[in-house]
Design a protein around this motif. Structure first.
Motif, mmCIF file in Angstrom:
data_model
loop_
_atom_site.group_PDB
_atom_site.id
_atom_site.type_symbol
_atom_site.label_atom_id
_atom_site.label_comp_id
_atom_site.label_asym_id
_atom_site.label_seq_id
_atom_site.Cartn_x
_atom_site.Cartn_y
_atom_site.Cartn_z
ATOM 1 N N SER A 185 -18.123 2.460 35.356
ATOM 2 C CA SER A 185 -17.464 3.725 35.649
ATOM 3 C C SER A 185 -16.450 3.457 36.759
ATOM 4 N N LEU A 186 -15.190 3.256 36.363
ATOM 5 C CA LEU A 186 -14.128 2.964 37.332
ATOM 6 C C LEU A 186 -13.698 4.277 37.961
ATOM 7 N N GLU A 187 -13.957 4.423 39.260
ATOM 8 C CA GLU A 187 -13.807 5.715 39.918
ATOM 9 C C GLU A 187 -12.863 5.725 41.107
ATOM 10 N N GLY A 188 -12.383 4.567 41.564
ATOM 11 C CA GLY A 188 -11.582 4.648 42.771
ATOM 12 C C GLY A 188 -10.745 3.436 43.080
ATOM 13 N N LEU A 189 -10.035 3.555 44.197
ATOM 14 C CA LEU A 189 -9.117 2.531 44.676
ATOM 15 C C LEU A 189 -9.461 2.172 46.116
ATOM 16 N N HIS A 190 -9.258 0.914 46.437
ATOM 17 C CA HIS A 190 -9.559 0.400 47.772
ATOM 18 C C HIS A 190 -8.401 -0.497 48.189
ATOM 19 N N PHE A 191 -8.009 -0.415 49.450
ATOM 20 C CA PHE A 191 -7.030 -1.363 49.975
ATOM 21 C C PHE A 191 -7.385 -1.693 51.407
ATOM 22 N N GLY A 228 -14.815 0.446 41.895
ATOM 23 C CA GLY A 228 -13.462 0.723 42.343
ATOM 24 C C GLY A 228 -12.699 -0.583 42.234
ATOM 25 N N ILE A 229 -11.400 -0.525 42.404
ATOM 26 C CA ILE A 229 -10.639 -1.763 42.405
ATOM 27 C C ILE A 229 -9.843 -1.866 43.701
ATOM 28 N N ARG A 230 -9.796 -3.089 44.194
ATOM 29 C CA ARG A 230 -8.991 -3.378 45.374
ATOM 30 C C ARG A 230 -7.562 -3.595 44.896
ATOM 31 N N ILE A 231 -6.633 -2.929 45.556
ATOM 32 C CA ILE A 231 -5.232 -3.037 45.180
ATOM 33 C C ILE A 231 -4.430 -3.685 46.297
ATOM 34 N N TYR A 232 -3.271 -4.202 45.919
ATOM 35 C CA TYR A 232 -2.285 -4.572 46.930
ATOM 36 C C TYR A 232 -0.934 -4.018 46.516
ATOM 37 N N THR A 233 -0.127 -3.694 47.522
ATOM 38 C CA THR A 233 1.146 -3.020 47.322
ATOM 39 C C THR A 233 2.276 -3.864 47.896
ATOM 40 N N SER A 234 3.483 -3.352 47.846
ATOM 41 C CA SER A 234 4.623 -4.067 48.424
ATOM 42 C C SER A 234 4.453 -4.254 49.935
ATOM 43 N N VAL A 235 3.684 -3.393 50.564
ATOM 44 C CA VAL A 235 3.423 -3.511 52.009
ATOM 45 C C VAL A 235 2.640 -4.793 52.301
ATOM 46 N N HIS A 236 1.818 -5.222 51.356
ATOM 47 C CA HIS A 236 1.047 -6.450 51.499
ATOM 48 C C HIS A 236 1.921 -7.693 51.304
ATOM 49 N N GLY A 237 3.104 -7.519 50.710
ATOM 50 C CA GLY A 237 3.973 -8.647 50.396
ATOM 51 C C GLY A 237 4.017 -8.881 48.898
ATOM 52 N N GLU A 238 4.714 -9.917 48.503
ATOM 53 C CA GLU A 238 4.911 -10.212 47.079
ATOM 54 C C GLU A 238 3.629 -10.625 46.366
ATOM 55 N N TRP A 239 2.697 -11.235 47.086
ATOM 56 C CA TRP A 239 1.505 -11.757 46.452
ATOM 57 C C TRP A 239 0.343 -11.617 47.425
ATOM 58 N N SER A 240 -0.826 -11.365 46.884
ATOM 59 C CA SER A 240 -2.041 -11.318 47.693
ATOM 60 C C SER A 240 -3.135 -12.049 46.932
ATOM 61 N N LEU A 259 -5.890 10.221 33.959
ATOM 62 C CA LEU A 259 -6.272 9.083 34.807
ATOM 63 C C LEU A 259 -6.412 9.515 36.265
ATOM 64 N N ARG A 260 -5.531 10.396 36.733
ATOM 65 C CA ARG A 260 -5.649 10.889 38.119
ATOM 66 C C ARG A 260 -6.982 11.611 38.319
ATOM 67 N N GLN A 261 -7.416 12.350 37.303
ATOM 68 C CA GLN A 261 -8.690 13.064 37.397
ATOM 69 C C GLN A 261 -9.878 12.116 37.497
ATOM 70 N N SER A 262 -9.737 10.906 36.990
ATOM 71 C CA SER A 262 -10.857 9.950 37.018
ATOM 72 C C SER A 262 -11.052 9.333 38.407
ATOM 73 N N ILE A 263 -10.082 9.496 39.293
ATOM 74 C CA ILE A 263 -10.197 8.919 40.641
ATOM 75 C C ILE A 263 -11.054 9.831 41.515
ATOM 76 N N LYS A 264 -12.160 9.280 41.990
ATOM 77 C CA LYS A 264 -13.069 10.048 42.831
ATOM 78 C C LYS A 264 -13.002 9.624 44.298
ATOM 79 N N PHE A 265 -12.421 8.426 44.553
ATOM 80 C CA PHE A 265 -12.292 7.998 45.945
ATOM 81 C C PHE A 265 -11.103 7.052 46.123
ATOM 82 N N ILE A 266 -10.558 7.111 47.323
ATOM 83 C CA ILE A 266 -9.534 6.159 47.774
ATOM 84 C C ILE A 266 -9.945 5.723 49.163
#
Length: 181
Positions: free
Chosen positions: A138-144, A103-115, A174-181
């Motif tokens: 096998s990239l399957e999800g997103l984490h924050f 999975g990949i760890r993401i950051y959003t605008s809620v986290h601020g401009e940079w993380s 691509l949405r179908q490839s996401i198995k977890f958040i």
């Protein structure tokens, strides 16, 4: 039970960094929970319990950490924290000819401009598209993650922003490839 009524596919993961005592870890595993680890030391402790669902989510994983995760790929999902970590895991998995979930760890605008941790949300669809070229990942999800939580408000904001992004910037494939958040 409350979550299971509304989210039957929901899984729980105990954060090993909160208390690594073997009794605590084994109790969580015996109740069917997974374990969330942040270091190679925590990964070894989780593996010692016989846990079948381990998420390796810490930043700064060493080659030895990633190799250990690959050795137990059927039990470990690696949450990638950077493009360089993604490339290192790809190279190791190719070398060992071993497929691993990620999975990949993401950051959003809620986290601020940079993380210092994760991939900016605006780059996630490109990241997923690029991952299709990697034979052993096998990239399957997103984490924050949000620190210093005094309420759940920022989590709601992230989920709303993520939902909009997935709707507008991800193809249906691509949405179908996401198995977890």
């Amino acid at each position: 039970n409350a979550f299971g009524q509304h989210f039957p596919a929901c899984n729980f993961y105990y954060a090993v960094k909160s208390n690594q005592h073997p009794f605590i870890l084994q109790t969580a595993v015996d109740r069917g929970w997974g374990l969330d680890v942040s270091s190679g030391k925590e990964l070894k402790a989780a593996l010692a319990t016989g846990c079948k669902k381990i998420v390796f989510s810490g930043p700064g994983k060493t080659e030895a950490d990633l190799s250990l995760a690959l050795q137990y790929a059927s039990r470990v999902t690696v949450h990638i924290d950077s493009v360089s970590e993604f490339k290192r895991l790809d190279q190791l998995s190719k070398k060992k000819a071993k497929k691993i979930r990620a999975g990949i760890r993401i950051y959003t605008s809620v986290h601020g401009e940079w993380s210092k941790f994760g991939i900016p949300l605006k780059d996630v669809s490109d990241f997923f598209a690029r991952a299709k070229r990697y034979k052993y990942l096998s990239l399957e999800g997103l984490h924050f993650h949000i620190s210093l939580n005094r309420s759940s408000e920022r989590y709601f904001q992230i989920i709303e922003e993520l939902a909009g992004y997935l709707k507008n910037d991800f193809t249906p494939e691509l949405r179908q490839s996401i198995k977890f958040i």
